[in-house]
Scaffold this motif. Sequence first.
Motif, PDB file in Angstrom:
ATOM      1  N   ALA A 141     -10.790  11.143   0.268  1.00 13.08           N
ATOM      2  CA  ALA A 141      -9.869  12.217   0.633  1.00 13.08           C
ATOM      3  C   ALA A 141     -10.166  12.716   2.043  1.00 13.08           C
ATOM      4  CB  ALA A 141      -9.982  13.364  -0.374  1.00 13.08           C
ATOM      5  N   GLY A 142     -11.465  12.867   2.367  1.00  7.52           N
ATOM      6  CA  GLY A 142     -11.836  13.292   3.709  1.00  7.52           C
ATOM      7  C   GLY A 142     -11.365  12.307   4.763  1.00  7.52           C
ATOM      8  N   THR A 143     -11.500  11.029   4.472  1.00  2.00           N
ATOM      9  CA  THR A 143     -11.086  10.009   5.433  1.00  2.00           C
ATOM     10  C   THR A 143      -9.572   9.998   5.603  1.00  2.00           C
ATOM     11  OG1 THR A 143     -13.021   8.673   4.901  1.00  2.00           O
ATOM     12  CG2 THR A 143     -11.166   7.538   5.938  1.00  2.00           C
ATOM     13  N   ALA A 144      -8.846  10.227   4.508  1.00  2.00           N
ATOM     14  CA  ALA A 144      -7.385  10.291   4.602  1.00  2.00           C
ATOM     15  C   ALA A 144      -6.960  11.420   5.535  1.00  2.00           C
ATOM     16  CB  ALA A 144      -6.780  10.481   3.217  1.00  2.00           C
ATOM     17  N   TYR A 145      -7.588  12.582   5.396  1.00  2.00           N
ATOM     18  CA  TYR A 145      -7.258  13.710   6.281  1.00  2.00           C
ATOM     19  C   TYR A 145      -7.748  13.455   7.711  1.00  2.00           C
ATOM     20  CZ  TYR A 145      -5.508  16.843   2.656  1.00  2.00           C
ATOM     21  OH  TYR A 145      -4.747  17.419   1.669  1.00  2.00           O
ATOM     22  N   TYR A 146      -8.890  12.801   7.840  1.00  2.00           N
ATOM     23  CA  TYR A 146      -9.429  12.529   9.175  1.00  2.00           C
ATOM     24  C   TYR A 146      -8.484  11.622   9.962  1.00  2.00           C
ATOM     25  CZ  TYR A 146     -12.958  11.535  12.754  1.00  2.00           C
ATOM     26  OH  TYR A 146     -13.637  11.427  13.937  1.00  2.00           O
ATOM     27  N   LEU A 147      -7.957  10.603   9.295  1.00  2.00           N
ATOM     28  CA  LEU A 147      -7.094   9.631   9.959  1.00  2.00           C
ATOM     29  C   LEU A 147      -5.614   9.999   9.918  1.00  2.00           C
ATOM     30  CD1 LEU A 147      -8.725   6.344   8.579  1.00  2.00           C
ATOM     31  CD2 LEU A 147      -9.092   7.407  10.823  1.00  2.00           C
ATOM     32  N   GLY A 148      -5.261  10.958   9.047  1.00  2.67           N
ATOM     33  CA  GLY A 148      -3.845  11.248   8.860  1.00  2.67           C
ATOM     34  C   GLY A 148      -3.150  10.116   8.126  1.00  2.67           C
ATOM     35  N   PRO A 203       0.828  -1.209   0.000  1.00  2.00           N
ATOM     36  CA  PRO A 203       0.000   0.000   0.000  1.00  2.00           C
ATOM     37  C   PRO A 203       0.863   1.261   0.000  1.00  2.00           C
ATOM     38  CG  PRO A 203      -0.830  -1.579   1.599  1.00  2.00           C
ATOM     39  CD  PRO A 203       0.494  -2.106   1.120  1.00  2.00           C
ATOM     40  N   ASP A 204       0.427   2.233  -0.766  1.00  4.00           N
ATOM     41  CA  ASP A 204       1.131   3.511  -0.843  1.00  4.00           C
ATOM     42  C   ASP A 204       0.084   4.597  -0.611  1.00  4.00           C
ATOM     43  OD1 ASP A 204       2.465   5.862  -1.532  1.00  4.00           O
ATOM     44  OD2 ASP A 204       3.610   4.918  -3.148  1.00  4.00           O
ATOM     45  N   HIS A 205      -0.118   4.950   0.668  1.00  3.74           N
ATOM     46  CA  HIS A 205      -1.198   5.877   1.004  1.00  3.74           C
ATOM     47  C   HIS A 205      -0.941   7.289   0.480  1.00  3.74           C
ATOM     48  CE1 HIS A 205      -3.301   2.885   3.279  1.00  3.74           C
ATOM     49  NE2 HIS A 205      -2.261   2.658   4.054  1.00  3.74           N
ATOM     50  N   ALA A 206       0.303   7.698   0.450  1.00  3.71           N
ATOM     51  CA  ALA A 206       0.601   9.043  -0.057  1.00  3.71           C
ATOM     52  C   ALA A 206       0.226   9.153  -1.531  1.00  3.71           C
ATOM     53  CB  ALA A 206       2.076   9.366   0.148  1.00  3.71           C
ATOM     54  N   ARG A 207       0.598   8.151  -2.318  1.00  5.78           N
ATOM     55  CA  ARG A 207       0.255   8.181  -3.738  1.00  5.78           C
ATOM     56  C   ARG A 207      -1.249   8.010  -3.928  1.00  5.78           C
ATOM     57  NH1 ARG A 207       3.803   4.755  -7.952  1.00  5.78           N
ATOM     58  NH2 ARG A 207       5.333   6.218  -7.114  1.00  5.78           N
ATOM     59  N   SER A 208      -1.856   7.184  -3.085  1.00  5.67           N
ATOM     60  CA  SER A 208      -3.299   6.994  -3.161  1.00  5.67           C
ATOM     61  C   SER A 208      -4.032   8.315  -2.975  1.00  5.67           C
ATOM     62  CB  SER A 208      -3.739   5.995  -2.082  1.00  5.67           C
ATOM     63  OG  SER A 208      -5.144   5.927  -2.001  1.00  5.67           O
ATOM     64  N   VAL A 209      -3.641   9.074  -1.959  1.00  6.67           N
ATOM     65  CA  VAL A 209      -4.317  10.346  -1.693  1.00  6.67           C
ATOM     66  C   VAL A 209      -4.139  11.312  -2.854  1.00  6.67           C
ATOM     67  CG1 VAL A 209      -4.384  12.362  -0.190  1.00  6.67           C
ATOM     68  CG2 VAL A 209      -4.165  10.095   0.799  1.00  6.67           C
ATOM     69  N   GLN A 210      -2.976  11.303  -3.476  1.00  4.46           N
ATOM     70  CA  GLN A 210      -2.756  12.190  -4.616  1.00  4.46           C
ATOM     71  C   GLN A 210      -3.785  11.933  -5.711  1.00  4.46           C
ATOM     72  OE1 GLN A 210       1.302  11.530  -5.823  1.00  4.46           O
ATOM     73  NE2 GLN A 210       2.167  12.565  -4.035  1.00  4.46           N
ATOM     74  N   TRP A 211      -4.057  10.656  -5.983  1.00  7.17           N
ATOM     75  CA  TRP A 211      -5.040  10.339  -7.019  1.00  7.17           C
ATOM     76  C   TRP A 211      -6.456  10.632  -6.547  1.00  7.17           C
ATOM     77  CZ3 TRP A 211      -3.886  10.182 -11.809  1.00  7.17           C
ATOM     78  CH2 TRP A 211      -2.626   9.744 -12.228  1.00  7.17           C
ATOM     79  N   TYR A 212      -6.740  10.330  -5.286  1.00  8.03           N
ATOM     80  CA  TYR A 212      -8.073  10.646  -4.767  1.00  8.03           C
ATOM     81  C   TYR A 212      -8.344  12.153  -4.867  1.00  8.03           C
ATOM     82  CZ  TYR A 212      -8.980   6.015  -2.685  1.00  8.03           C
ATOM     83  OH  TYR A 212      -9.243   4.685  -2.475  1.00  8.03           O
ATOM     84  N   LEU A 213      -7.349  12.954  -4.549  1.00  6.34           N
ATOM     85  CA  LEU A 213      -7.545  14.399  -4.584  1.00  6.34           C
ATOM     86  C   LEU A 213      -7.792  14.896  -6.009  1.00  6.34           C
ATOM     87  CD1 LEU A 213      -4.925  15.579  -1.948  1.00  6.34           C
ATOM     88  CD2 LEU A 213      -7.405  15.796  -1.785  1.00  6.34           C
ATOM     89  N   LYS A 214      -7.105  14.306  -6.983  1.00 10.69           N
ATOM     90  CA  LYS A 214      -7.343  14.695  -8.373  1.00 10.69           C
ATOM     91  C   LYS A 214      -8.800  14.445  -8.752  1.00 10.69           C
ATOM     92  CE  LYS A 214      -2.659  13.755 -10.202  1.00 10.69           C
ATOM     93  NZ  LYS A 214      -2.382  15.042 -10.868  1.00 10.69           N
ATOM     94  N   ALA A 215      -9.287  13.243  -8.416  1.00  7.53           N
ATOM     95  CA  ALA A 215     -10.672  12.909  -8.737  1.00  7.53           C
ATOM     96  C   ALA A 215     -11.650  13.733  -7.901  1.00  7.53           C
ATOM     97  CB  ALA A 215     -10.910  11.421  -8.518  1.00  7.53           C
ATOM     98  N   ALA A 216     -11.316  13.954  -6.637  1.00 10.37           N
ATOM     99  CA  ALA A 216     -12.197  14.710  -5.744  1.00 10.37           C
ATOM    100  C   ALA A 216     -12.369  16.145  -6.225  1.00 10.37           C
ATOM    101  CB  ALA A 216     -11.640  14.695  -4.321  1.00 10.37           C
ATOM    102  N   GLU A 217     -11.293  16.760  -6.682  1.00 10.26           N
ATOM    103  CA  GLU A 217     -11.359  18.138  -7.163  1.00 10.26           C
ATOM    104  C   GLU A 217     -12.305  18.264  -8.350  1.00 10.26           C
ATOM    105  OE1 GLU A 217     -10.347  20.846  -6.027  1.00 10.26           O
ATOM    106  OE2 GLU A 217      -8.668  20.469  -4.663  1.00 10.26           O
ATOM    107  N   ARG A 218     -12.452  17.169  -9.087  1.00 10.64           N
ATOM    108  CA  ARG A 218     -13.318  17.205 -10.264  1.00 10.64           C
ATOM    109  C   ARG A 218     -14.700  16.626  -9.981  1.00 10.64           C
ATOM    110  NH1 ARG A 218     -12.093  15.354 -15.203  1.00 10.64           N
ATOM    111  NH2 ARG A 218     -10.765  13.591 -14.677  1.00 10.64           N
ATOM    112  N   GLY A 219     -15.020  16.485  -8.680  1.00  8.31           N
ATOM    113  CA  GLY A 219     -16.397  16.183  -8.300  1.00  8.31           C
ATOM    114  C   GLY A 219     -16.731  14.730  -8.082  1.00  8.31           C
TER     115      GLY A 219
END
Length: 249
Positions: free
Chosen positions: A165-172, A141-157
């Motif tokens: 992305a919210g859960t990644a920030y919630y849990l750190g 698992p690569d959580h840092a890279r995972s979040v990068q992709w989640y954020l790209k998709a999240a920014e576009r709705g």
Amino acid sequence: MTRMWRVGTRGGRRPAFKGLAAVLAMVLLHGAWAQPASRPGVFVTPENLQRYLQERREIDEALAEHQAGRWAQAERRFTALAEQGSPVGRYNLAMMHVRGEAARPDMHKALELLETSAAQGFVRSEHALGEIYERGLAGLPDHARSVQWYLKAAERGHVQAQVAAGTAYYLGRGVPQDWGQAAQWYRRAALQGEMAAQYLLASMYEKGLGVPRDARLARYWYEAAAANGDEIAPYKVKEMDEVLRGRAL
């Protein structure tokens, strides 16, 4: 799980089929097709329209083969679409590799296809990459890279990417813990009607995590989650009513 999808009309998509073995979690329907006229300066000529309609037919035919369990034929059709540069074809071919449905499943090939599709603006590929890296389907698992992709998709709705992305920030997890950022992403998903995000945002208002403690807003979002079918939310609505009545006395 992540499904294959037919190309739909602008603003909507139709699920091609149901019941495939789960490998990735379900994702919602955002950005499933980039229409020719969606790019500035691109005109819908008869030739462009014909090309677009032909690709739609080819995608539907490939999905019909897959739905019927004819994976070899589906793989050939998706491969042809991918070689023509179709982001939808690349995505669906990648999913066949991820699920082990391709003749020779190859996760590295799946990543290559998804990254190319994502670079073409196909938001479902961005979300799929986030899930693959989060779950370690292509290695550790690569959580840092995972979040990068989640954020790209999240920014576009993409609503499930927003929750992720919210859960990644919630849990750190993959990013520094930041409840304020978590609340922002949950709010964006909640506004799209996502039940889990509505409940999570309500709990953050109830507890004052990342947002000011606010029983009224907590009640509002618990009620929204309850209306969407969350089984615990109705009890939380009653709890917030008790809190608000106590403050009114």
